[in-house]
Write an enzyme that holds these catalytic residues in place. Structure first.
Site, PDB file in Angstrom:
ATOM      1  N   GLU A   1     -12.578  -1.745  12.177  1.00  0.00           N
ATOM      2  CA  GLU A   1     -12.582  -1.064  10.877  1.00  0.00           C
ATOM      3  C   GLU A   1     -13.718  -1.549   9.975  1.00  0.00           C
ATOM      4  O   GLU A   1     -14.391  -0.745   9.337  1.00  0.00           O
ATOM      5  CB  GLU A   1     -11.225  -1.299  10.190  1.00  0.00           C
ATOM      6  CG  GLU A   1     -11.145  -0.711   8.793  1.00  0.00           C
ATOM      7  CD  GLU A   1      -9.792  -0.910   8.130  1.00  0.00           C
ATOM      8  OE1 GLU A   1      -8.874  -1.470   8.775  1.00  0.00           O
ATOM      9  OE2 GLU A   1      -9.641  -0.491   6.970  1.00  0.00           O
TER      10      GLU A   1
ATOM     11  N   ASP B   1      -8.433  -8.785   4.378  1.00  0.00           N
ATOM     12  CA  ASP B   1      -8.148  -7.669   5.280  1.00  0.00           C
ATOM     13  C   ASP B   1      -9.187  -7.539   6.391  1.00  0.00           C
ATOM     14  O   ASP B   1     -10.012  -6.624   6.342  1.00  0.00           O
ATOM     15  CB  ASP B   1      -8.086  -6.366   4.469  1.00  0.00           C
ATOM     16  CG  ASP B   1      -7.527  -5.215   5.284  1.00  0.00           C
ATOM     17  OD1 ASP B   1      -6.975  -5.475   6.365  1.00  0.00           O
ATOM     18  OD2 ASP B   1      -7.644  -4.053   4.825  1.00  0.00           O
TER      19      ASP B   1
ATOM     20  N   GLU C   1       0.824  -1.217   0.000  1.00  0.00           N
ATOM     21  CA  GLU C   1       0.000   0.000   0.000  1.00  0.00           C
ATOM     22  C   GLU C   1       0.856   1.264   0.000  1.00  0.00           C
ATOM     23  O   GLU C   1       0.603   2.207   0.752  1.00  0.00           O
ATOM     24  CB  GLU C   1      -0.956  -0.008   1.201  1.00  0.00           C
ATOM     25  CG  GLU C   1      -1.929  -1.179   1.180  1.00  0.00           C
ATOM     26  CD  GLU C   1      -2.974  -1.142   2.278  1.00  0.00           C
ATOM     27  OE1 GLU C   1      -2.702  -0.575   3.349  1.00  0.00           O
ATOM     28  OE2 GLU C   1      -4.073  -1.690   2.053  1.00  0.00           O
TER      29      GLU C   1
HETATM   30  C1  GCV Z   1      -2.447   0.668   8.415  1.00  0.00           C
HETATM   31  C2  GCV Z   1      -6.029  -1.851   5.514  1.00  0.00           C
HETATM   32  C3  GCV Z   1      -6.451  -0.598   6.220  1.00  0.00           C
HETATM   33  C4  GCV Z   1      -5.295   0.385   6.298  1.00  0.00           C
HETATM   34  C5  GCV Z   1      -4.139  -0.301   7.012  1.00  0.00           C
HETATM   35  C6  GCV Z   1      -3.772  -1.548   6.217  1.00  0.00           C
HETATM   36  C7  GCV Z   1      -2.666  -2.337   6.892  1.00  0.00           C
HETATM   37  O1  GCV Z   1      -5.781  -1.593   4.172  1.00  0.00           O
HETATM   38  O2  GCV Z   1      -7.541  -0.034   5.586  1.00  0.00           O
HETATM   39  O3  GCV Z   1      -5.724   1.516   7.010  1.00  0.00           O
HETATM   40  O4  GCV Z   1      -3.039   0.558   7.129  1.00  0.00           O
HETATM   41  O5  GCV Z   1      -4.890  -2.383   6.126  1.00  0.00           O
HETATM   42  O6  GCV Z   1      -2.997  -3.251   7.621  1.00  0.00           O
HETATM   43  O7  GCV Z   1      -1.501  -2.042   6.683  1.00  0.00           O
END
Ligand code: GCV
Length: 716
Positions: A409, A381, A307
């Site tokens: 989340e 996720d 990411e």
């Molecule tokens: C910390 C998901 C979440 C992100 C998070 C990522 C991760 O994509 O939406 O906010 O980033 O996981 O675990 O690195």
């Protein structure tokens, strides 16, 4: 006149709950035990206490025991200097003056350095309860456990408990930024007040440490995995050291996230290539500097090449090169690297669910001894339901750590009551078959299946500046459950819920069983109104708030919803069998066979692995379309049922707790209906079938839902 005042205050006192509970004390309330019989029985068995030793850990253990006993028994319980009948004696066995003639070898042989023994014995013909172990931290854990027994009104007659943590590193991961925002945090801002540290030590830091120690958490990663190199500057390391000093007596080590490009960003180097000598030296110097300030620093957590985070692949190197470089720097000090396996790339035309396995499996056995690979529970996720991650069992020569998400989340964020222990357990209890039947995920991460000397589990924290720490009162239960399962993954969701309710809300059996019934079904309700039957990743764009199965045409396919549900006029679901992405092949044959067979695949994972026609006949006899509808509607009915049960607790539990949860449940119901209606209406555009007659029809149109916007949703 005076009489009038007195009358006024008396009326106020009787009619208002002046002791209303704002949640700050978490599960460590230590209010006086209400049941007179139980109170009398404890009082007769605990007439004083002795805690041997004077290390910082023993001093906080003593403080806790004193506070706990005085509060729970409602009177001062004296510290003694010699043995009397019916007292508690706590101390490290090998250093104890009182226990030196007591043979405990059978129990002690069972426990690790952090474990404890709590036992009723006779010393010099006096009845005593001993709390002992091999280390000061073991004593602290034992004292917290003993207090938990009192808090839950358990029987302490002829007590005999021998307990050790099953997993060595039991960590919270804070996704906290230096500007105090919290990624995916729904309880306010970060509790780390970086600006005022190191000079100002908020009393909350100590309470944070107490709470964590009480459930056996022994490490905390202070910063977000989307890392900021600044935390590694001297200016910030001093602040980190100040926090470490507060946590140390409680057996908690601090860890930091290491931004891979830190040598460039704060070290003025031209590269962060892990094979470059200058870069290696920079990290070694940085690690030396850290350990000078924090001698028991735990190590680094790294999100690399994921990411948008920098990593070794920016230099044509591998995860092994990156992790090993950091591990080499940490090794002389006993520090570890926790390298995340959460990697995927939209430029790779491969099912996202397969990418982490594809990238990491070939690296098995190539990491240094102090590297753990941190794997999320499922392959996408932290969805409301995912099958276990196929890497579990696939890397026998590498210690794999579990990463769970405590912050919600994808499960209603700050406003939904969703008890996560069943989700955690579902994953931990999954059988990978990696070494034949019984090769559960739990045995992989606790290191027992492959005999690894290090093992770990991490939970992404849900803590923030809200007065009650977690925003939602029941968020506390998830923090609690994570810690208890990290200590002992054999505990059941039911037992953990019961402990938490008794310590946090009430010891009344009827109340306990009502609240427990709500908690135990809450995750399934949530799956039903959000992502039933294996659906996943159909939430709002970016902020992930609310339903949005219509998300498509974005710059990354793998961040859209249509990528995952694949609904069309023929049917719905992601074909991950051999006719599709073949993600099933990443599981061991026994598991792959079940997941790939449409008949054998558990229905809760059906659309995760299969694309099926709308008229596909389900086990219930309903069509797939009808079944989807019923699941969504049942989810909402589940929340209504929860509200009914909660309503019956009015005036039976603390008013503030009652009202707080009541208001949040109303939000949850609104949002469950929103999820249900938006998803059913959207999928109906493909199924072209009616919502079954007996189900009420959505009040709003699909357009209405598709046009909702939340530019300021929290947690981004
Ligand atoms: C910390 C998901 C979440 C992100 C998070 C990522 C991760 O994509 O939406 O906010 O980033 O996981 O675990 O690195």
């Amino acid at each position: 006149m005076k009489k009038v005042y007195l009358f006024f205050f008396l009326t106020l006192f009787i009619n208002t709950n002046i002791f209303s509970d704002d949640g700050y004390r978490l599960w460590l309330k230590y209010d006086k035990i209400k049941d007179k019989k139980i109170l009398d029985s404890y009082t007769s068995q605990i007439k004083g206490w002795i805690v041997e030793g004077n290390s910082p850990t023993i001093l906080v253990a003593k403080e806790e025991l004193q506070k706990g006993l005085n509060g729970l028994l409602g009177k001062k319980i004296k510290e003694l200097s010699q043995i009397k009948n019916n007292i508690i004696i706590a101390g490290v066995y090998s250093q104890s003056h009182y226990l030196k003639n007591i043979n405990l070898s059978e129990s002690l042989v069972e426990i690790s350095n952090e474990g404890f023994v709590i036992k009723s014995i006779k010393i010099d013909s006096k009845n005593v309860i001993i709390i002992t172990g091999k280390s000061d931290t073991g004593i602290l854990y034992g004292i917290f456990h003993f207090l938990r027994l009192l808090q839950t009104n358990s029987n302490i007659k002829n007590i005999n408990i021998v307990s050790s943590p099953k997993i060595k590193l039991r960590l919270l991961n804070h996704w906290d930024n230096l500007n105090r925002t919290v990624e995916r945090g729904y309880a306010g801002f970060s509790i780390w007040d970086w600006h005022k540290l190191p000079d100002y030590i908020s009393p909350q830091y100590k309470d944070y440490a107490r709470a964590n120690a009480s459930i056996g958490i022994n490490g905390t990663v202070l910063t977000n995995v989307n890392a900021n190199a600044w935390v590694l500057t001297h200016q910030y390391l001093i602040k980190v050291a100040a926090l470490a000093n507060v946590f140390r007596p409680y057996g908690i080590k601090v860890y930091l996230t290491a931004r891979f490009s830190a040598p460039i960003e704060i070290g003025n180097l031209k590269t962060a290539d892990p094979l470059n000598e200058e870069v290696k030296q920079w990290w070694k110097n940085k690690v030396d500097e850290i350990y000078k300030l924090i001698p028991d620093f735990g190590g680094f957590l790294v999100k690399a090449n994921s990411e948008g985070q920098p990593g070794p692949q920016n230099y044509g190197r591998t995860h092994v090169d990156g992790a090993n470089m950091l591990a080499e720097a940490l090794e002389p000090y006993g520090g570890v690297v926790m390298w995340r396996a959460f990697v995927y790339d939209s430029n790779i035309k491969e099912d996202r669910a397969k990418q982490s396995y594809n990238e990491f499996k070939p690296l098995d056995g190539k990491f240094r001894k102090n590297v753990l690979i941190q794997v999320k529970n499922g392959p996408i996720d932290f969805q409301p339901r995912e099958p276990f991650h196929p890497l579990f069992g696939a890397m026998p020569d590498t210690p794999l750590m579990m990463e769970f998400q405590i912050t919600q989340e994808y499960l209603g964020q700050g406003t939904h009551l969703v008890y996560l222990a069943p989700l955690f357990k579902e994953c931990l209890d999954s059988d990978t078959y990696s070494k034949g039947p019984g090769s559960t995920v739990a045995k992989i991460i606790d290191g027992s299946l492959e005999n690894h000397s290090i093992s770990g589990i991490a939970g992404v924290s849900n803590i923030g500046t809200d007065r009650n720490w977690t925003g939602h009162l029941f968020g506390q239960a998830n923090w609690y459950a994570f810690g208890r399962l990290a200590w002992d993954h054999n505990l059941s969701s039911d037992e953990i819920a019961e402990e938490w309710i008794r310590m946090t809300i009430s010891n009344d059996n009827e109340i306990v069983s009502k609240i427990k019934s709500i908690m135990l079904k809450s995750r399934e309700d949530c799956v039903n109104y959000m992502t039933p039957l294996g659906l996943h990743h159909i939430m709002g764009w970016n902020h992930h708030y609310g339903p949005a199965p219509w998300i498509k045409d974005k710059h990354r396919d793998d961040w859209t919803s249509v990528y995952y549900h694949r609904a069309d006029t023929n049917g719905i679901g992601f074909d991950r069998t051999a006719t599709g992405s073949n993600a099933v092949s990443q599981y061991f044959p026994e598991v792959a066979e079940i997941f790939s067979s449409v008949e054998k695949c558990p229905e809760e994972y059906l659309l995760w692995f299969h694309h099926l026609p709308w008229d596909y006949k389900m086990k219930s006899g309903k069509t797939l379309w009808e079944e989807i509808c019923y699941h969504y509607y049942n989810g909402v009915e589940g929340v209504k049922e929860t509200i009914k049960i909660w309503d019956s607790l009015k005036n039976k539990i603390d008013n503030e707790q009652y009202n707080h949860v009541k208001m949040l449940l109303n939000i949850q119901l609104k949002e469950a209906i929103w999820w249900r209606d938006a998803c059913v209406l959207y999928f109906q555009t493909f199924s072209k079938r009616p919502i079954p007659d007996e189900l009420e029809k959505p009040e709003k149109s699909l357009d209405y839902y598709m046009n909702l916007n939340f530019p300021y949703a929290p947690g981004i």
